[in-house]
Design a protein around this motif. Sequence first.
Motif, PDB file in Angstrom:
ATOM      1  N   MET A  19       3.114  -4.641   4.377  1.00  0.00           N
ATOM      2  CA  MET A  19       2.400  -3.629   3.599  1.00  0.00           C
ATOM      3  C   MET A  19       1.993  -2.438   4.469  1.00  0.00           C
ATOM      4  O   MET A  19       2.139  -1.285   4.057  1.00  0.00           O
ATOM      5  CB  MET A  19       1.165  -4.232   2.933  1.00  0.00           C
ATOM      6  CG  MET A  19       1.500  -5.224   1.839  1.00  0.00           C
ATOM      7  SD  MET A  19       2.433  -4.507   0.466  1.00  0.00           S
ATOM      8  CE  MET A  19       1.265  -3.324  -0.153  1.00  0.00           C
ATOM      9  N   SER A  20       1.497  -2.694   5.657  1.00  0.00           N
ATOM     10  CA  SER A  20       1.096  -1.585   6.523  1.00  0.00           C
ATOM     11  C   SER A  20       2.311  -0.788   6.979  1.00  0.00           C
ATOM     12  O   SER A  20       2.225   0.437   7.141  1.00  0.00           O
ATOM     13  CB  SER A  20       0.285  -2.087   7.724  1.00  0.00           C
ATOM     14  OG  SER A  20       1.040  -2.969   8.522  1.00  0.00           O
ATOM     15  N   ALA A  21       3.458  -1.436   7.149  1.00  0.00           N
ATOM     16  CA  ALA A  21       4.683  -0.709   7.510  1.00  0.00           C
ATOM     17  C   ALA A  21       5.097   0.240   6.393  1.00  0.00           C
ATOM     18  O   ALA A  21       5.425   1.407   6.641  1.00  0.00           O
ATOM     19  CB  ALA A  21       5.817  -1.693   7.811  1.00  0.00           C
ATOM     20  N   MET A  22       5.061  -0.246   5.159  1.00  0.00           N
ATOM     21  CA  MET A  22       5.453   0.602   4.030  1.00  0.00           C
ATOM     22  C   MET A  22       4.477   1.760   3.820  1.00  0.00           C
ATOM     23  O   MET A  22       4.891   2.918   3.687  1.00  0.00           O
ATOM     24  CB  MET A  22       5.543  -0.231   2.752  1.00  0.00           C
ATOM     25  CG  MET A  22       6.742  -1.150   2.727  1.00  0.00           C
ATOM     26  SD  MET A  22       6.936  -2.011   1.164  1.00  0.00           S
ATOM     27  CE  MET A  22       5.708  -3.285   1.318  1.00  0.00           C
ATOM     28  N   VAL A  23       3.193   1.448   3.806  1.00  0.00           N
ATOM     29  CA  VAL A  23       2.194   2.487   3.536  1.00  0.00           C
ATOM     30  C   VAL A  23       2.146   3.516   4.658  1.00  0.00           C
ATOM     31  O   VAL A  23       2.118   4.723   4.402  1.00  0.00           O
ATOM     32  CB  VAL A  23       0.808   1.848   3.296  1.00  0.00           C
ATOM     33  CG1 VAL A  23      -0.271   2.904   3.207  1.00  0.00           C
ATOM     34  CG2 VAL A  23       0.828   1.007   2.033  1.00  0.00           C
ATOM     35  N   SER A  24       2.165   3.072   5.900  1.00  0.00           N
ATOM     36  CA  SER A  24       2.130   4.036   7.006  1.00  0.00           C
ATOM     37  C   SER A  24       3.419   4.849   7.065  1.00  0.00           C
ATOM     38  O   SER A  24       3.389   6.036   7.421  1.00  0.00           O
ATOM     39  CB  SER A  24       1.873   3.332   8.342  1.00  0.00           C
ATOM     40  OG  SER A  24       2.942   2.458   8.662  1.00  0.00           O
ATOM     41  N   GLY A  25       4.542   4.243   6.702  1.00  0.00           N
ATOM     42  CA  GLY A  25       5.806   4.981   6.671  1.00  0.00           C
ATOM     43  C   GLY A  25       5.787   6.089   5.637  1.00  0.00           C
ATOM     44  O   GLY A  25       6.193   7.221   5.911  1.00  0.00           O
ATOM     45  N   ILE A  26       5.303   5.774   4.448  1.00  0.00           N
ATOM     46  CA  ILE A  26       5.225   6.784   3.388  1.00  0.00           C
ATOM     47  C   ILE A  26       4.235   7.878   3.763  1.00  0.00           C
ATOM     48  O   ILE A  26       4.523   9.069   3.606  1.00  0.00           O
ATOM     49  CB  ILE A  26       4.840   6.122   2.055  1.00  0.00           C
ATOM     50  CG1 ILE A  26       5.989   5.234   1.570  1.00  0.00           C
ATOM     51  CG2 ILE A  26       4.487   7.172   0.996  1.00  0.00           C
ATOM     52  CD1 ILE A  26       5.617   4.295   0.442  1.00  0.00           C
ATOM     53  N   ALA A  27       3.068   7.495   4.273  1.00  0.00           N
ATOM     54  CA  ALA A  27       2.061   8.485   4.648  1.00  0.00           C
ATOM     55  C   ALA A  27       2.551   9.380   5.791  1.00  0.00           C
ATOM     56  O   ALA A  27       2.337  10.597   5.776  1.00  0.00           O
ATOM     57  CB  ALA A  27       0.761   7.796   5.044  1.00  0.00           C
ATOM     58  N   THR A  28       3.225   8.799   6.769  1.00  0.00           N
ATOM     59  CA  THR A  28       3.752   9.582   7.884  1.00  0.00           C
ATOM     60  C   THR A  28       4.844  10.523   7.405  1.00  0.00           C
ATOM     61  O   THR A  28       4.890  11.694   7.799  1.00  0.00           O
ATOM     62  CB  THR A  28       4.289   8.659   8.999  1.00  0.00           C
ATOM     63  OG1 THR A  28       3.249   7.773   9.417  1.00  0.00           O
ATOM     64  CG2 THR A  28       4.778   9.442  10.195  1.00  0.00           C
ATOM     65  N   TRP A  29       5.700  10.043   6.536  1.00  0.00           N
ATOM     66  CA  TRP A  29       6.776  10.869   5.983  1.00  0.00           C
ATOM     67  C   TRP A  29       6.211  12.044   5.197  1.00  0.00           C
ATOM     68  O   TRP A  29       6.658  13.178   5.347  1.00  0.00           O
ATOM     69  CB  TRP A  29       7.681  10.011   5.112  1.00  0.00           C
ATOM     70  CG  TRP A  29       8.746  10.768   4.393  1.00  0.00           C
ATOM     71  CD1 TRP A  29       9.675  11.599   4.939  1.00  0.00           C
ATOM     72  CD2 TRP A  29       8.991  10.767   3.001  1.00  0.00           C
ATOM     73  NE1 TRP A  29      10.495  12.109   3.967  1.00  0.00           N
ATOM     74  CE2 TRP A  29      10.091  11.610   2.759  1.00  0.00           C
ATOM     75  CE3 TRP A  29       8.397  10.125   1.928  1.00  0.00           C
ATOM     76  CZ2 TRP A  29      10.600  11.823   1.483  1.00  0.00           C
ATOM     77  CZ3 TRP A  29       8.915  10.337   0.670  1.00  0.00           C
ATOM     78  CH2 TRP A  29       9.996  11.184   0.456  1.00  0.00           C
ATOM     79  N   GLN A  30       5.182  11.797   4.378  1.00  0.00           N
ATOM     80  CA  GLN A  30       4.577  12.870   3.605  1.00  0.00           C
ATOM     81  C   GLN A  30       3.869  13.885   4.504  1.00  0.00           C
ATOM     82  O   GLN A  30       3.881  15.078   4.226  1.00  0.00           O
ATOM     83  CB  GLN A  30       3.594  12.321   2.574  1.00  0.00           C
ATOM     84  CG  GLN A  30       4.284  11.661   1.408  1.00  0.00           C
ATOM     85  CD  GLN A  30       3.296  11.188   0.363  1.00  0.00           C
ATOM     86  OE1 GLN A  30       2.164  10.845   0.672  1.00  0.00           O
ATOM     87  NE2 GLN A  30       3.745  11.164  -0.888  1.00  0.00           N
ATOM     88  N   ALA A  31       3.247  13.402   5.559  1.00  0.00           N
ATOM     89  CA  ALA A  31       2.498  14.302   6.440  1.00  0.00           C
ATOM     90  C   ALA A  31       3.399  15.106   7.369  1.00  0.00           C
ATOM     91  O   ALA A  31       3.160  16.292   7.605  1.00  0.00           O
ATOM     92  CB  ALA A  31       1.495  13.495   7.265  1.00  0.00           C
ATOM     93  N   LEU A  32       4.456  14.478   7.896  1.00  0.00           N
ATOM     94  CA  LEU A  32       5.270  15.124   8.930  1.00  0.00           C
ATOM     95  C   LEU A  32       6.690  15.450   8.494  1.00  0.00           C
ATOM     96  O   LEU A  32       7.371  16.219   9.164  1.00  0.00           O
ATOM     97  CB  LEU A  32       5.349  14.223  10.169  1.00  0.00           C
ATOM     98  CG  LEU A  32       4.038  13.835  10.841  1.00  0.00           C
ATOM     99  CD1 LEU A  32       4.300  12.898  12.003  1.00  0.00           C
ATOM    100  CD2 LEU A  32       3.281  15.069  11.297  1.00  0.00           C
ATOM    101  N   GLY A  33       7.151  14.829   7.429  1.00  0.00           N
ATOM    102  CA  GLY A  33       8.549  14.982   7.050  1.00  0.00           C
ATOM    103  C   GLY A  33       9.417  14.044   7.879  1.00  0.00           C
ATOM    104  O   GLY A  33       8.950  13.316   8.747  1.00  0.00           O
ATOM    105  N   MET A  34      10.715  14.098   7.613  1.00  0.00           N
ATOM    106  CA  MET A  34      11.649  13.195   8.276  1.00  0.00           C
ATOM    107  C   MET A  34      12.284  13.906   9.475  1.00  0.00           C
ATOM    108  O   MET A  34      13.487  14.043   9.563  1.00  0.00           O
ATOM    109  CB  MET A  34      12.719  12.731   7.270  1.00  0.00           C
ATOM    110  CG  MET A  34      13.511  11.530   7.696  1.00  0.00           C
ATOM    111  SD  MET A  34      12.539  10.069   8.022  1.00  0.00           S
ATOM    112  CE  MET A  34      12.244   9.462   6.379  1.00  0.00           C
TER     113      MET A  34
END
Length: 74
Positions: A19-34
């Motif tokens: 769960m933390s991998a998914m949530v942090s991945g989505i949040a990081t992607w939204q904040a910084l982009g890919m």
Amino acid sequence: MIPARFAPILFGFILSGLMSAMVSGIATWQALGMGAGFPSHWLGAWLTSWALAFPAVLIVAPITRRIVARMVRA
């Protein structure tokens, strides 16, 4: 194999990790982009999140089970 008495801890460990991998991945992607730095930023965010999520799951899961037990019929 791990003894069955450790099942709740192992469950919490795996659940909090996924769960933390998914949530942090989505949040990081939204904040910084890919971008190029995404993997390293995400890994740092994930490890921090997991360190907090694992003990939280161990504390919150029994409380949640009791609440759910009161909300459903046998």
